[in-house]
Structure formats: C-alpha cells, structure tokens
Design a protein around this motif. Structure first.
Motif, PDB file in Angstrom:
ATOM      1  N   ALA A  24      45.628  24.647  46.265  1.00  0.00           N
ATOM      2  CA  ALA A  24      46.968  25.198  46.483  1.00  0.00           C
ATOM      3  C   ALA A  24      47.303  25.226  47.964  1.00  0.00           C
ATOM      4  O   ALA A  24      46.454  25.552  48.794  1.00  0.00           O
ATOM      5  N   SER A  25      48.532  24.880  48.276  1.00  0.00           N
ATOM      6  CA  SER A  25      49.003  24.993  49.646  1.00  0.00           C
ATOM      7  C   SER A  25      50.264  25.850  49.658  1.00  0.00           C
ATOM      8  O   SER A  25      50.972  25.926  48.659  1.00  0.00           O
ATOM      9  N   GLY A  26      50.531  26.500  50.780  1.00  0.00           N
ATOM     10  CA  GLY A  26      51.700  27.360  50.857  1.00  0.00           C
ATOM     11  C   GLY A  26      51.344  28.804  50.557  1.00  0.00           C
ATOM     12  O   GLY A  26      50.240  29.252  50.812  1.00  0.00           O
ATOM     13  N   SER A  27      52.288  29.545  49.975  1.00  0.00           N
ATOM     14  CA  SER A  27      52.096  30.965  49.719  1.00  0.00           C
ATOM     15  C   SER A  27      50.993  31.215  48.697  1.00  0.00           C
ATOM     16  O   SER A  27      50.697  30.356  47.877  1.00  0.00           O
ATOM     17  N   THR A  28      50.431  32.409  48.777  1.00  0.00           N
ATOM     18  CA  THR A  28      49.437  32.830  47.787  1.00  0.00           C
ATOM     19  C   THR A  28      50.136  33.637  46.700  1.00  0.00           C
ATOM     20  O   THR A  28      50.954  34.506  47.004  1.00  0.00           O
ATOM     21  N   TYR A  29      49.822  33.384  45.454  1.00  0.00           N
ATOM     22  CA  TYR A  29      50.413  34.095  44.343  1.00  0.00           C
ATOM     23  C   TYR A  29      49.372  34.939  43.630  1.00  0.00           C
ATOM     24  O   TYR A  29      48.179  34.633  43.659  1.00  0.00           O
ATOM     25  N   LEU A  30      49.843  36.027  42.995  1.00  0.00           N
ATOM     26  CA  LEU A  30      48.938  36.993  42.412  1.00  0.00           C
ATOM     27  C   LEU A  30      48.156  36.439  41.228  1.00  0.00           C
ATOM     28  O   LEU A  30      47.004  36.784  41.034  1.00  0.00           O
ATOM     29  N   ARG A  31      48.829  35.625  40.425  1.00  0.00           N
ATOM     30  CA  ARG A  31      48.160  35.122  39.234  1.00  0.00           C
ATOM     31  C   ARG A  31      48.154  33.604  39.247  1.00  0.00           C
ATOM     32  O   ARG A  31      49.172  32.976  39.530  1.00  0.00           O
ATOM     33  N   MET A  32      46.996  33.061  38.908  1.00  0.00           N
ATOM     34  CA  MET A  32      46.892  31.617  38.737  1.00  0.00           C
ATOM     35  C   MET A  32      46.263  31.354  37.384  1.00  0.00           C
ATOM     36  O   MET A  32      45.510  32.179  36.864  1.00  0.00           O
ATOM     37  N   ALA A  33      46.582  30.204  36.839  1.00  0.00           N
ATOM     38  CA  ALA A  33      46.145  29.936  35.476  1.00  0.00           C
ATOM     39  C   ALA A  33      45.974  28.448  35.235  1.00  0.00           C
ATOM     40  O   ALA A  33      46.468  27.609  35.985  1.00  0.00           O
ATOM     41  N   TRP A  34      45.279  28.165  34.140  1.00  0.00           N
ATOM     42  CA  TRP A  34      45.161  26.810  33.609  1.00  0.00           C
ATOM     43  C   TRP A  34      45.841  26.773  32.243  1.00  0.00           C
ATOM     44  O   TRP A  34      45.614  27.650  31.409  1.00  0.00           O
ATOM     45  N   PHE A  35      46.649  25.757  32.061  1.00  0.00           N
ATOM     46  CA  PHE A  35      47.263  25.469  30.778  1.00  0.00           C
ATOM     47  C   PHE A  35      46.846  24.067  30.370  1.00  0.00           C
ATOM     48  O   PHE A  35      46.367  23.279  31.198  1.00  0.00           O
ATOM     49  N   ARG A  36      47.044  23.725  29.113  1.00  0.00           N
ATOM     50  CA  ARG A  36      46.774  22.370  28.669  1.00  0.00           C
ATOM     51  C   ARG A  36      47.816  21.955  27.628  1.00  0.00           C
ATOM     52  O   ARG A  36      48.404  22.798  26.951  1.00  0.00           O
ATOM     53  N   GLN A  37      48.005  20.655  27.540  1.00  0.00           N
ATOM     54  CA  GLN A  37      48.960  20.118  26.583  1.00  0.00           C
ATOM     55  C   GLN A  37      48.431  18.813  26.015  1.00  0.00           C
ATOM     56  O   GLN A  37      48.185  17.861  26.752  1.00  0.00           O
ATOM     57  N   ALA A  38      48.244  18.818  24.711  1.00  0.00           N
ATOM     58  CA  ALA A  38      47.812  17.619  24.000  1.00  0.00           C
ATOM     59  C   ALA A  38      49.045  16.860  23.507  1.00  0.00           C
ATOM     60  O   ALA A  38      50.103  17.463  23.313  1.00  0.00           O
ATOM     61  N   PRO A  39      48.928  15.565  23.274  1.00  0.00           N
ATOM     62  CA  PRO A  39      50.079  14.784  22.798  1.00  0.00           C
ATOM     63  C   PRO A  39      50.669  15.369  21.522  1.00  0.00           C
ATOM     64  O   PRO A  39      49.940  15.668  20.575  1.00  0.00           O
ATOM     65  N   GLY A  40      51.977  15.564  21.524  1.00  0.00           N
ATOM     66  CA  GLY A  40      52.653  16.079  20.351  1.00  0.00           C
ATOM     67  C   GLY A  40      52.539  17.572  20.148  1.00  0.00           C
ATOM     68  O   GLY A  40      53.024  18.103  19.147  1.00  0.00           O
TER      69      GLY A  40
END
Length: 121
Positions: A24-40
């Motif tokens: 990450a570059s720039g400001s720091t944010y309180l929450r970070m996360a991972w999401f995922r998306q499969a086809p369809g």
C-alpha cells in the motif's frame, strides 16, 4: 489517495500453500482486507484486519487455513493460505477502508487490481 498492489498469486495443487502480498502507498487506513471473486460469482470477503490493534475476522470457509497479517511500518498486507482447495480458485483482491461491517464491499474505499490464485485437484 491510496494505491494497492497485490502479488504472490499462482497455480498450486490442492493441499499446497501460497502467500499473497498487498503493498500500500499513500494514507494508512484502519481496516484492510482480502476479498476474492471466482468466475460467475459475486465478490466475497475472505479475511480482514484492523491495522491498529490487529483484530482479525475470517470467512468460515477459510478459518484455520488462512492467516491475515499486516506490517504497519511497511504498509504491507499479507494472506498466508495453507491447505488450499480447488474451491479457493479465484482472483484475490486487497482492499482498504475505515470501518463498517468487515465483509461488505461498500465499506472499502480502495481496491487493488487483483492476483489470480488457481488450485488444481
């Protein structure tokens, strides 16, 4: 402005491991996360971390197999993925925000471009 760049994706066999990184570059944010998306399929939350106190949340489908962590000094987010399954195959996205319900996409202000994870049986 925040820029998020994911890396570490790839192709592995079931039972294998991968470690995803989000710089990450720039400001720091309180929450970070991972999401995922499969086809369809819709984008789904995988794991989240509060960068202040390190509190984490996980989707039931990855509990006990995935670990999210954050290096505050380097502004880097990680996702250690073990015991991978074919169902984990998806594009994985890093996201940054300031709060709200951790698994809802609209609480996140910035998103990376994604890194592909493919798990073969």
């Amino acid at each position: 402005q925040v820029q998020l760049v994911e890396s570490g994706g790839g192709s592995v066999q079931a039972g294998g491991s991968l470690r995803l990184t989000c710089a990450a570059s720039g400001s720091t944010y309180l929450r970070m996360a991972w999401f995922r998306q499969a086809p369809g399929k819709e984008r789904e939350a995988v794991a989240s971390i509060y960068t202040g106190d390190g509190m984490t949340d996980y989707a039931d489908s990855v509990k006990g197999r995935f670990t999210i962590s954050h290096d505050n000094a380097k502004k880097t987010l990680f996702l250690q993925m073990n015991s991978l399954k074919p169902d984990d195959t998806a594009m994985y996205y890093c996201a940054a925000g300031n709060g709200g319900t951790w698994y809802l996409t609209w609480y996140y202000l910035y998103w990376g471009q994604g890194t592909q994870v493919t798990v073969s049986s």
